[in-house]
Motif scaffolding. Sequence first.
Motif, PDB file in Angstrom:
ATOM      1  N   MET A   1      21.489  -7.453   8.999  1.00 51.86           N
ATOM      2  CA  MET A   1      22.286  -8.554   9.369  1.00 51.86           C
ATOM      3  C   MET A   1      22.129  -9.696   8.123  1.00 51.86           C
ATOM      4  N   GLY A   2      21.071  -9.559   7.199  1.00 50.89           N
ATOM      5  CA  GLY A   2      21.156 -10.713   6.172  1.00 50.89           C
ATOM      6  C   GLY A   2      19.850 -11.638   6.338  1.00 50.89           C
ATOM      7  N   SER A   3      19.588 -12.244   5.562  1.00 45.82           N
ATOM      8  CA  SER A   3      18.489 -13.257   5.377  1.00 45.82           C
ATOM      9  C   SER A   3      18.604 -14.298   6.087  1.00 45.82           C
ATOM     10  N   LYS A   4      19.917 -14.885   6.268  1.00 44.30           N
ATOM     11  CA  LYS A   4      20.071 -16.102   7.355  1.00 44.30           C
ATOM     12  C   LYS A   4      19.710 -15.738   8.716  1.00 44.30           C
ATOM     13  N   TYR A   5      19.299 -14.615   9.229  1.00 44.68           N
ATOM     14  CA  TYR A   5      19.086 -14.136  10.672  1.00 44.68           C
ATOM     15  C   TYR A   5      17.495 -14.006  10.573  1.00 44.68           C
TER      16      TYR A   5
ATOM     17  N   PRO B   1      15.112 -15.915  11.164  1.00 43.55           N
ATOM     18  CA  PRO B   1      14.482 -16.694  12.186  1.00 43.55           C
ATOM     19  C   PRO B   1      14.521 -15.648  13.631  1.00 43.55           C
ATOM     20  N   LEU B   2      15.522 -14.917  13.411  1.00 42.31           N
ATOM     21  CA  LEU B   2      15.488 -13.938  14.672  1.00 42.31           C
ATOM     22  C   LEU B   2      14.597 -12.885  14.710  1.00 42.31           C
ATOM     23  N   ALA B   3      14.205 -12.397  13.329  1.00 36.49           N
ATOM     24  CA  ALA B   3      13.432 -11.625  13.015  1.00 36.49           C
ATOM     25  C   ALA B   3      11.914 -12.078  13.349  1.00 36.49           C
ATOM     26  N   ILE B   4      11.389 -13.284  12.726  1.00 32.46           N
ATOM     27  CA  ILE B   4      10.383 -13.789  13.391  1.00 32.46           C
ATOM     28  C   ILE B   4      10.175 -14.238  14.788  1.00 32.46           C
ATOM     29  N   PHE B   5      11.132 -14.514  15.420  1.00 33.66           N
ATOM     30  CA  PHE B   5      11.057 -14.506  16.783  1.00 33.66           C
ATOM     31  C   PHE B   5      10.619 -13.232  17.418  1.00 33.66           C
ATOM     32  N   PHE B   6      11.316 -12.042  17.121  1.00 34.07           N
ATOM     33  CA  PHE B   6      10.897 -10.827  17.663  1.00 34.07           C
ATOM     34  C   PHE B   6       9.440 -10.618  17.137  1.00 34.07           C
ATOM     35  N   ALA B   7       8.883 -10.893  16.036  1.00 36.94           N
ATOM     36  CA  ALA B   7       7.642 -10.356  15.490  1.00 36.94           C
ATOM     37  C   ALA B   7       6.617 -11.185  16.071  1.00 36.94           C
ATOM     38  N   ILE B   8       6.774 -12.438  16.364  1.00 35.01           N
ATOM     39  CA  ILE B   8       5.905 -13.111  17.304  1.00 35.01           C
ATOM     40  C   ILE B   8       5.781 -12.730  18.582  1.00 35.01           C
ATOM     41  N   SER B   9       6.706 -12.345  19.321  1.00 40.38           N
ATOM     42  CA  SER B   9       6.894 -11.911  20.511  1.00 40.38           C
ATOM     43  C   SER B   9       6.086 -10.534  20.648  1.00 40.38           C
ATOM     44  N   GLY B  10       6.376  -9.763  19.715  1.00 42.00           N
ATOM     45  CA  GLY B  10       5.765  -8.266  19.574  1.00 42.00           C
ATOM     46  C   GLY B  10       4.029  -8.517  19.554  1.00 42.00           C
TER      47      GLY B  10
ATOM     48  N   LYS C   1       0.863  -1.168   0.076  1.00 42.15           N
ATOM     49  CA  LYS C   1      -0.025  -0.117   0.023  1.00 42.15           C
ATOM     50  C   LYS C   1       0.844   1.424  -0.146  1.00 42.15           C
ATOM     51  N   ASN C   2       2.259   1.149  -0.370  1.00 38.80           N
ATOM     52  CA  ASN C   2       3.249   2.342  -0.230  1.00 38.80           C
ATOM     53  C   ASN C   2       3.356   3.013   1.080  1.00 38.80           C
ATOM     54  N   GLU C   3       2.849   2.076   2.373  1.00 37.98           N
ATOM     55  CA  GLU C   3       2.928   2.630   3.788  1.00 37.98           C
ATOM     56  C   GLU C   3       4.472   1.905   4.171  1.00 37.98           C
ATOM     57  N   ILE C   4       5.043   2.988   5.080  1.00 36.16           N
ATOM     58  CA  ILE C   4       6.437   2.430   5.358  1.00 36.16           C
ATOM     59  C   ILE C   4       6.385   1.221   6.779  1.00 36.16           C
ATOM     60  N   SER C   5       7.274   0.448   6.572  1.00 40.34           N
ATOM     61  CA  SER C   5       7.313  -0.740   7.436  1.00 40.34           C
ATOM     62  C   SER C   5       8.742  -0.897   7.874  1.00 40.34           C
ATOM     63  N   GLY C   6       8.764  -0.827   9.298  1.00 43.85           N
ATOM     64  CA  GLY C   6      10.155  -0.837   9.863  1.00 43.85           C
ATOM     65  C   GLY C   6       9.970  -1.298  11.235  1.00 43.85           C
ATOM     66  N   GLY C   7      11.373  -1.295  11.873  1.00 46.31           N
ATOM     67  CA  GLY C   7      11.443  -2.030  13.061  1.00 46.31           C
ATOM     68  C   GLY C   7      12.615  -3.168  13.200  1.00 46.31           C
ATOM     69  N   PRO C   8      12.731  -3.574  14.361  1.00 42.49           N
ATOM     70  CA  PRO C   8      13.814  -4.745  14.482  1.00 42.49           C
ATOM     71  C   PRO C   8      13.814  -5.783  13.391  1.00 42.49           C
ATOM     72  N   MET C   9      12.695  -6.319  13.241  1.00 44.82           N
ATOM     73  CA  MET C   9      12.514  -7.220  12.187  1.00 44.82           C
ATOM     74  C   MET C   9      13.074  -6.839  10.951  1.00 44.82           C
ATOM     75  N   TYR C  10      12.768  -5.855  10.533  1.00 46.19           N
ATOM     76  CA  TYR C  10      13.353  -5.405   9.090  1.00 46.19           C
ATOM     77  C   TYR C  10      15.071  -5.132   9.390  1.00 46.19           C
ATOM     78  N   TYR C  11      15.388  -4.457  10.351  1.00 49.38           N
ATOM     79  CA  TYR C  11      16.789  -4.069  10.282  1.00 49.38           C
ATOM     80  C   TYR C  11      17.631  -5.441  10.528  1.00 49.38           C
ATOM     81  N   ILE C  12      16.778  -6.707  11.030  1.00 46.19           N
ATOM     82  CA  ILE C  12      17.753  -7.664  11.187  1.00 46.19           C
ATOM     83  C   ILE C  12      17.784  -8.425   9.867  1.00 46.19           C
ATOM     84  N   VAL C  13      16.727  -8.281   9.017  1.00 46.59           N
ATOM     85  CA  VAL C  13      16.759  -9.024   7.882  1.00 46.59           C
ATOM     86  C   VAL C  13      17.681  -8.140   6.778  1.00 46.59           C
ATOM     87  N   ASN C  14      17.252  -7.062   6.844  1.00 42.53           N
ATOM     88  CA  ASN C  14      17.803  -6.209   5.907  1.00 42.53           C
ATOM     89  C   ASN C  14      19.257  -5.706   6.227  1.00 42.53           C
TER      90      ASN C  14
END
Length: 456
Positions: free
Chosen positions: A139-143, A145-154, A124-137
């Motif tokens: 640290m790299g895609s191999k991390y 699972p760490l971003a998913i862990f954060f998102a589930i907790s959130g 929708k051209n809306e901004i999305s950001g936060g730890p899950m995005y700076y983990i993946v973008n």
Amino acid sequence: MNLIDVLSQINSFIWGPPLLILLVGTGILFTFKLGFLQITKLPTALKLIFKSENNGSGDISSFSALCTALAATVGTGNIVGVATALKIGGPGALFWMWVAAFFGMATKYAEGVLAIKYRTKNEKNEISGGPMYYIVNGMGSKYKPLAIFFAISGILVALLGIGTFTQVNSITDSINGSFGINPKITGIILTLIVALVIFGGIKNISKVASTVVPFMSFVYILMCFLIILGSFNKIPSTFILILKSAFTPTSSIGGFMGASVSMAIRNGIARGVFSNESGLGSAPIAAAAAKTNHPAEQGLISMTGTFIDSLIICSLTGFSLILSGVWKGDLNGALMTQSAFESVLPHIGPLFLTISLSLFAFTTILGWCYYGERCFEFLFGIKFISAYRVVFVLMILIGSFLKLEMVWIIADIVNALMAIPNLIALIYLTPVVIAETNTYMNYLKLKKEDSYAINI
């Protein structure tokens, strides 16, 4: 031993020394790496709240992003949390709350930088950001699972506790105590108001936050000042008491059972972190939506959130409780703070506290709805966002009918779990934070030189 006892022990362990050391340690790391930026650049940061350029890609202004983040952080923790910290840890807990806030400002700065640096846009051209995005973008895609862990907790925190049940109960109980209104009626009205706001998305939430947060903060700060001014001559001795109690045991007085130094440290730091959320990873979700082209600019603005929340509002609460003497009594939590307000303004004080507490809790609901929504979007995309909002609204309604101690403990546990992946990402991406800081400081220097040349 029942399930609640087991969960309470797990909660005490998770929020124990290892996590608190990691949270404060991360702040210490950034403090030294950034040259005590929370001191040297605080005047600049405070100016940027109202004078940021707001000319970058984003959904809301930097001020609105700050208010949205403050909406979620300035809440019951500033009233109930401070009272609890003083009741268990004594006046010295306030000093350790300051320590947590000071180093937490550096952490919050880093979170704001990375939130802008690695944010993305959804369908929708809306901004999305936060730890899950700076983990993946970052640290790299191999991390991932760490971003998913954060998102589930959130999501769990937003739906099961801090975003819903605890805040709803604070509002309904407070209004029932002051005005005698049935909690169920208050809950239904609150549910309708929340639904009207959140279905409008971040722009609606930020508009409400930008209006309510400054107002409620002003009213609460004014009330605290009245209490402090009433005992102005005791301020020097109160400072001495706070400092002394931070490093030596506090003897039992009246209803206060006494506290060791370790109790002061643990409760001060834990409640301080819980209040300002530095390092927990929630605030950068709101910061990512800011209109700016400079990650470090939003980092500075985000940093002021911890300054306002802990070093101003929590400090004023703490001084009000100590100067009024209520910390030595038998009361705890909101009742302790209410007693302090009542000691200065017998009839108006408690009513003002009820209004403040209700507004604090209401805006926390809005802020956490947005946090949970962005975590939900990261996992499932934007297709089912409306379903998430419906579930969130239902949780608000349910919260007015239930008092679930177990859910509160679970929410506390999951809130702590949010911090682990976020802190790992912050430490890993430290070089990026430093590089962005240097880039922005050079930009400000050149801008100042150009302005000077034009004036000549």
